[in-house]
Design a protein around this motif. Sequence first.
Motif, PDB file in Angstrom:
ATOM      1  N   SER A 128      -0.528   3.759   5.462  1.00 24.56           N
ATOM      2  CA  SER A 128      -1.672   3.935   4.561  1.00 24.56           C
ATOM      3  C   SER A 128      -2.983   3.742   5.323  1.00 24.56           C
ATOM      4  O   SER A 128      -4.026   4.238   4.919  1.00 24.56           O
ATOM      5  CB  SER A 128      -1.580   2.951   3.395  1.00 24.56           C
ATOM      6  N   GLY A 180       4.738   2.099   4.370  1.00 25.05           N
ATOM      7  CA  GLY A 180       3.483   2.444   3.693  1.00 25.05           C
ATOM      8  C   GLY A 180       2.371   1.472   4.046  1.00 25.05           C
ATOM      9  O   GLY A 180       1.192   1.845   4.116  1.00 25.05           O
ATOM     10  N   HIS A 184       0.821  -1.205   0.000  1.00 24.19           N
ATOM     11  CA  HIS A 184       0.000   0.000   0.000  1.00 24.19           C
ATOM     12  C   HIS A 184       0.858   1.259   0.000  1.00 24.19           C
ATOM     13  O   HIS A 184       1.898   1.311   0.632  1.00 24.19           O
ATOM     14  CB  HIS A 184      -0.912   0.016   1.228  1.00 24.19           C
ATOM     15  N   VAL A 237       1.027   5.664   0.277  1.00 26.37           N
ATOM     16  CA  VAL A 237       0.387   6.834   0.868  1.00 26.37           C
ATOM     17  C   VAL A 237       0.540   7.957  -0.138  1.00 26.37           C
ATOM     18  O   VAL A 237       1.647   8.205  -0.617  1.00 26.37           O
ATOM     19  CB  VAL A 237       1.087   7.223   2.191  1.00 26.37           C
TER      20      VAL A 237
END
Lengths: 222, 254, 662
Positions: free
Chosen positions: C486, C482, C28, C30
């Motif tokens: 996230s 992340g 994931h 951001v």
Amino acid sequence: MSKKSGFLSSSIGKKFIMGLTGLFLISFLVVHVSLNSAIFLNDGGVTFNAGADFMAHNPVIRIVEIGLFAGLILHIVQALVLTLENKKARPVAYQVVNGSANSSWYSRSMGLLGSLLLLFLVVHLANFWLPTKVAVFSHTEHNTFNNMKEVFAEWYIVVIYLVGVIGLLYHLLHGFQSAFQSLGINHKKYTPIIKKAGIWFSIIVCALFAAMPITMHLGLIK
Amino acid sequence: MSHGNMNLTLKVWKQKNKDSKGTFETYNVKGISPDMSFLEMFDVLNEQLITEGKEPIAFDHDCREGICGMCSMYINGRPHGPKGGVTTCQLHMRSFNNGDTIVVEPWRGAAFPVIKDLAVDRSSFDRIMAAGGFVSVNTGNAKDANNILIPKDDADTAFNAAACIGCGACVAACKNSSAMLFVSAKVSQLSLLPQGKIEKQDRVLNMVKQMDEEGFGNCTNTGACEAECPKSISLENIARMNREYLGSSFFQNK
Amino acid sequence: MATSSKLNAKIPEGTIENKWTKYRSTVHLVNPSNKRSLEVIVVGSGLAGSSAAASLAEMGYKVKVFCYQDSPRRAHSIAAQGGINAAKNYQNDGDSVYRLFYDTIKGGDYRAREANVHRLAEVSSGIIDQCVAQGVPFAREYGGTLSNRSFGGTQVQRTFYAAGQTGQQLLLGAYSALQRQVGMGAVQLLARHEMMDVVTIDGKARGIIARDLVTGKLERHFGHAVLLCTGGYGNVFYLSTNAMGCNVTAAWKAHKKGAFFGNPCYTQIHPTCIPVSGDHQSKLTLMSESLRNDGRIWVPKKKDDARKAVDIPEEERDYYLERRYPAFGNLVPRDVASRAAKERCDAGYGVGASKMAVYLDFAANTERYGKIEATKLNLQNPSKAEIMRLGKEVVKEKYGNLFDMYKQITDENPYEMPMRIYPAVHYTMGGLWVDYNLMTTVEGLYALGEANFSDHGANRLGASALMQGLADGYFVIPYTIGDYLSEEIRTKAIPTDNEAFVKAEKEVQDRIDTLLNIKGTKTVDHFHKRLGKIMWEKCGMARNKEGLQWAISEIQKLKKEFWNEVRVPGTNNEFNTELEKAHRVADFIELGELMCIDALNRNESCGGHFREEFQTEEGEALRDDDNFAYVAAWEFKGESNFELHKEELKYENIKIAARSYK
């Protein structure tokens, strides 16, 4: 992004001015010592006076002379500014300083030596430069050679001059090579040569200057 | 506890904090071994002071192998003491004689305020670095390392400049408290390498500006910094920085 | 054996070669505008901390960096000498990602996690590229390309170096990247600040309590994530090659707040250090492993041989590493070399005044180099003296700074007589347990570099610490964080008057008050030295059941004594180095106990952990893969109470085998 400040107000800029004016004053010394060495021809000051006369009246030299004084003043003012700043950079002094372990005494005493030279310069200008100027402006004849003889007849003046010359010697010993460093000139091959040249230059120039009052006082120059 | 027979008198600068006025205090230490490092001698003294219910002497130190640059004592009029080419932590007591009086002071300079006793604040160096002591390359932007060929001599000269440990002995040794050797070492390292050449004009201008703002003095070329530098950083770096500063000031296109 | 349900290493699916690439591409992210409002706290400014802080700030996160030193540049990564490994294969000697992966797993005596190590090998190459781009002046050949040298435990030349100051140059590179972000306002730097505790809210790390070491003021700092890049805990032994300030406090506080401690007993004892000279000694100094490239290690064949080294003839010298391990010789891994030195000294063959040292001799290679130089110079029949003179020039060029350092410390000239060396505590492979993302068992709390347990198994190979620190900081955490952040984009910055912060600060304050009010009779160093002695003797290069049991009870007594009799002078509201030390030593005492418990639990010998009960007839370490192929992750349950959780180590790509360097 760029945070530029004025070149002349920066520490390196100020040092650059010191180095540049220093070298300019050194170039004057070359002319001065060469011309004055004419007294060693021992021709009763004929050659010397001819040179002195040329220097006193040539219009180009007049302009250069103004430049010379400007350079000198800049050198002095800048030195004062730097010294004051440097004092401020260390508000509390060390109790013990073993300066001789890492640098020469004269490199650390340029301000003192310079002040000594300034004092000497006042005497020196009063002795020689002022009478010449008076003569030029009053359109009278001036025999610089005789002027020298008169001045150096007094032993204490000779002593003052010798002290001045010694001050000059040490000022030059550091100043000559230091000027190159401040201008950014440092090279593995050439810096040792510059340093040697500086030492010889300082010794030769100062020896010649020192010989003048001595020989005149002792009556070796007629 | 220590096996030595050196007895010494120490005159050490004591200062409570940056706002107070300091003075010298005199201490006697006994039974010092010549194999001890100067800082180990201070350990012995502090151990003794604490046991006697007195306040120990504060001093900066960390790696104790001459590389972190944290130790910083001005010993008998010289930064890092009488032996050349070493930091205080690598100075051994065999460099002194039994019965000696040793005067120990902090680095002194307006840009290095005393925090306590012998510890000073050198964050001015960090701010100079933040002003330009880097190559502007984000993580992940690099190309293969061998795509940048660097002549060995340039790499070696850059390395010699990069050997600076940022201890501040140059400033401490300089009669003007000038930081030129420290700043020029970083300027030289980066400008000698192709990676650093790209932003060399901004770098030298910004770093010198920050240096001046921090309140360091001006260089008068006495050479004391080079002589006292524990990593033998050369004065050539200062000339190189002067050169680059002049060039950048006169010829920068903005 | 099954992995504890409390441990999820989150190793991605796929083949070992594809795990990282695939994970990196699917983790994931951001988005940039959200990064601006996410705050990350980085504790420690060594290779891992500086590189992580700089990289995260470049990406757009708001970063705060804490270090106890006066500048981030002082972190002890700076003292690493020899080099940094990378699978570049610039020497065309058969190196590859797989080989670096294999060497590291084998060097770690099959006690490291395959997926992490493979990732480390994969990113190694990019580290060198990144550092060169930053202006790190690595050693180069005349053609302008990078130079390599060999290190222990490998048969290829993959070590990049900058004379004997590789760590310094790499750290200054990372530090300059960090300072660049400081200058741009993306990182707030808090030097002379020590982390005193982690603040957790609803099981997630949300900040730290830090002490301003100059004023003594306690500060609360919020972060969406907290990265501990605080190095190893070798100073638990008092004498080590670590810096004086290196400590376990940050990791230990995290441990007490729920982060499991992985493999605490794995300690690396480095074979080539300058021996202890007396009981005044405050730290030990390493002589780079690179010296083993050209130095030969030996002891006299005769016990208590009082002759000078140069007077002992060749046939009366025992080059015991070359004798025992002909394939690797003087370049066996550190644990093997250290144990072999200890074995000789314990058997009475040691040299020097203390008899606790062996010789590291450059004479043979000096002569060899001299002969090469003589050939280069076309010298006909050069004298031995001439050859040695030429050889010394070469040795000086290669190792001059190290030789100077040896002379400085010992007052002996290593060009004239062999160096005396002895093993010393150098690195700790153990550390906070982390998953593939480098997250500890506390959500949002990460451990990078030496502070985590992850990549080196039971023994680290030379030149791999720098590699791991920078890999974690530059190339791992920027992606893996992340995965967590996230999910945090909706979390607003938590005000530090939150009760969790207040409570944590109060606990710290109470502990400070307690320490200051004991007003006992013994100094902090007194306790530290005693702890170190117990640890070195019973939990050092060789351990056994009785010794460890004794050590545990001794440490418990020492802890009691410490909290009753320590004397911490001064107050909290000032620069108080004794108070700093007191905190650190108090934590070391607790850690020491856990190290002994872990060592006692591990009924096998592996890497740096050598249990005397478990060895082959030849005295080599004897692993027990059936029962101990796991990571021991310890959970803090209360005073002297730790619960063991196991993470099974599965070797799917490397055949687990007895480690042989013969």
